[in-house]
Scaffold this motif. Structure first.
Motif, PDB file in Angstrom:
ATOM      1  N   GLY A  40       0.839  -1.278   0.003  1.00 33.75           N
ATOM      2  CA  GLY A  40      -0.103  -0.109  -0.026  1.00 33.75           C
ATOM      3  C   GLY A  40       0.762   1.274   0.087  1.00 33.75           C
ATOM      4  N   HIS A  41       1.985   1.207   0.984  1.00 32.02           N
ATOM      5  CA  HIS A  41       2.787   2.388   0.725  1.00 32.02           C
ATOM      6  C   HIS A  41       3.541   2.668  -0.479  1.00 32.02           C
ATOM      7  CE1 HIS A  41       2.237   3.280   4.892  1.00 32.02           C
ATOM      8  NE2 HIS A  41       2.644   2.146   5.301  1.00 32.02           N
ATOM      9  N   ARG A  42       3.803   1.275  -1.148  1.00 32.97           N
ATOM     10  CA  ARG A  42       4.521   1.535  -2.463  1.00 32.97           C
ATOM     11  C   ARG A  42       3.678   1.986  -3.742  1.00 32.97           C
ATOM     12  NH1 ARG A  42       6.652  -3.417  -0.960  1.00 32.97           N
ATOM     13  NH2 ARG A  42       5.093  -4.430  -2.381  1.00 32.97           N
ATOM     14  N   THR A  47       1.695   6.593  -7.071  1.00 38.61           N
ATOM     15  CA  THR A  47       0.630   7.322  -7.423  1.00 38.61           C
ATOM     16  C   THR A  47       0.794   8.835  -7.226  1.00 38.61           C
ATOM     17  OG1 THR A  47      -0.862   6.682  -5.570  1.00 38.61           O
ATOM     18  CG2 THR A  47      -1.099   5.639  -7.529  1.00 38.61           C
ATOM     19  N   GLU A  48       1.305   9.159  -6.002  1.00 40.35           N
ATOM     20  CA  GLU A  48       1.811  10.492  -5.809  1.00 40.35           C
ATOM     21  C   GLU A  48       2.792  11.126  -6.778  1.00 40.35           C
ATOM     22  OE1 GLU A  48       4.098  13.029  -2.257  1.00 40.35           O
ATOM     23  OE2 GLU A  48       3.225  11.101  -1.726  1.00 40.35           O
ATOM     24  N   LEU A  49       3.824  10.210  -7.187  1.00 33.77           N
ATOM     25  CA  LEU A  49       4.616  10.934  -8.048  1.00 33.77           C
ATOM     26  C   LEU A  49       3.919  11.140  -9.341  1.00 33.77           C
ATOM     27  CD1 LEU A  49       7.702   8.506  -7.563  1.00 33.77           C
ATOM     28  CD2 LEU A  49       7.501  11.063  -6.996  1.00 33.77           C
ATOM     29  N   ASP A  51       0.733  11.695  -9.751  1.00 38.40           N
ATOM     30  CA  ASP A  51      -0.362  12.771 -10.040  1.00 38.40           C
ATOM     31  C   ASP A  51       0.472  14.180  -9.737  1.00 38.40           C
ATOM     32  OD1 ASP A  51      -2.291  11.088  -9.634  1.00 38.40           O
ATOM     33  OD2 ASP A  51      -2.777  11.209  -7.387  1.00 38.40           O
ATOM     34  N   ARG A  52       1.461  14.086  -9.063  1.00 37.77           N
ATOM     35  CA  ARG A  52       2.509  15.364  -9.122  1.00 37.77           C
ATOM     36  C   ARG A  52       2.960  15.708 -10.564  1.00 37.77           C
ATOM     37  NH1 ARG A  52       7.351  14.620  -5.415  1.00 37.77           N
ATOM     38  NH2 ARG A  52       5.817  14.677  -4.063  1.00 37.77           N
ATOM     39  N   SER A  53       3.390  15.122 -11.142  1.00 36.84           N
ATOM     40  CA  SER A  53       3.825  15.234 -12.584  1.00 36.84           C
ATOM     41  C   SER A  53       2.729  15.792 -13.630  1.00 36.84           C
ATOM     42  CB  SER A  53       4.483  14.099 -13.085  1.00 36.84           C
ATOM     43  OG  SER A  53       3.489  12.948 -13.532  1.00 36.84           O
ATOM     44  N   LEU A  54       1.556  15.215 -13.203  1.00 37.98           N
ATOM     45  CA  LEU A  54       0.108  15.436 -14.061  1.00 37.98           C
ATOM     46  C   LEU A  54      -0.178  17.016 -13.554  1.00 37.98           C
ATOM     47  CD1 LEU A  54      -1.904  12.244 -14.021  1.00 37.98           C
ATOM     48  CD2 LEU A  54      -0.646  13.143 -16.049  1.00 37.98           C
ATOM     49  N   ARG A  55      -0.008  17.190 -12.195  1.00 38.34           N
ATOM     50  CA  ARG A  55      -0.285  18.590 -11.666  1.00 38.34           C
ATOM     51  C   ARG A  55       0.648  19.609 -12.351  1.00 38.34           C
ATOM     52  NH1 ARG A  55      -1.406  15.983  -6.675  1.00 38.34           N
ATOM     53  NH2 ARG A  55       0.783  16.676  -5.965  1.00 38.34           N
ATOM     54  N   GLU A  56       2.205  19.332 -12.406  1.00 36.65           N
ATOM     55  CA  GLU A  56       3.087  20.111 -12.994  1.00 36.65           C
ATOM     56  C   GLU A  56       2.823  20.582 -14.474  1.00 36.65           C
ATOM     57  OE1 GLU A  56       6.601  18.280 -11.887  1.00 36.65           O
ATOM     58  OE2 GLU A  56       6.535  18.910  -9.785  1.00 36.65           O
ATOM     59  N   SER A  57       2.169  19.453 -15.326  1.00 38.33           N
ATOM     60  CA  SER A  57       2.219  19.539 -16.432  1.00 38.33           C
ATOM     61  C   SER A  57       1.034  20.513 -16.932  1.00 38.33           C
ATOM     62  CB  SER A  57       2.060  18.196 -17.408  1.00 38.33           C
ATOM     63  OG  SER A  57       0.891  17.577 -17.000  1.00 38.33           O
ATOM     64  N   ASP A  58      -0.070  20.273 -15.926  1.00 39.36           N
ATOM     65  CA  ASP A  58      -1.253  21.061 -16.015  1.00 39.36           C
ATOM     66  C   ASP A  58      -0.804  22.685 -15.828  1.00 39.36           C
ATOM     67  OD1 ASP A  58      -2.707  19.076 -16.899  1.00 39.36           O
ATOM     68  OD2 ASP A  58      -3.711  18.590 -14.815  1.00 39.36           O
ATOM     69  N   THR A  59       0.095  22.935 -14.980  1.00 37.16           N
ATOM     70  CA  THR A  59       0.312  24.363 -14.533  1.00 37.16           C
ATOM     71  C   THR A  59       1.242  25.161 -15.482  1.00 37.16           C
ATOM     72  OG1 THR A  59       2.104  23.446 -12.958  1.00 37.16           O
ATOM     73  CG2 THR A  59      -0.153  23.875 -12.121  1.00 37.16           C
ATOM     74  N   ARG A  60       1.947  24.335 -16.524  1.00 38.09           N
ATOM     75  CA  ARG A  60       2.701  24.856 -17.125  1.00 38.09           C
ATOM     76  C   ARG A  60       2.010  25.763 -18.326  1.00 38.09           C
ATOM     77  NH1 ARG A  60       5.695  19.941 -19.380  1.00 38.09           N
ATOM     78  NH2 ARG A  60       6.189  19.070 -17.069  1.00 38.09           N
TER      79      ARG A  60
END
Length: 66
Positions: A40-42, A47-49, A51-60
Motif C-alpha cells: 500500500g505504501h509503495r 501514484t503520488e509521483l 499525480d504530481r507530474s500531472l499537476r505540474e504539466s497542467d500548470t505549465r
C-alpha cells in the motif's frame, strides 16, 4: 503494542506458512499483513509521483493555439 486475537481458517494459515516458508502461524499472518501494508505504501508513493507530474504539466503555460 496492543495485541488482537482473531480466528482464521486453518487451511488459509497453513497455505501462507507453506508459501512464505514461515514455521509459526503467528509469524505467517504477521508477514502477510506487513507485506500488504508495504504494498500500500509503495502504491501511494507511485501514484503520488504520477499525480504530481500531472499537476505540474497542467500548470505549465500552454503555447497559443490557433
Amino acid at each position: 503494542m496492543a495485541k488482537v486475537n482473531i480466528s482464521l481458517d486453518a487451511e488459509l494459515v497453513v497455505e501462507v506458512m507453506v508459501l512464505s516458508g514461515v514455521g509459526s502461524p503467528q509469524d505467517a499472518v504477521e508477514a502477510v499483513v506487513r507485506d500488504y501494508i508495504a504494498r500500500g505504501h509503495r502504491t501511494e508513493a507511485r501514484t503520488e509521483l504520477r499525480d504530481r507530474s500531472l499537476r505540474e504539466s497542467d500548470t505549465r503555460p500552454q503555447d497559443p493555439q490557433g
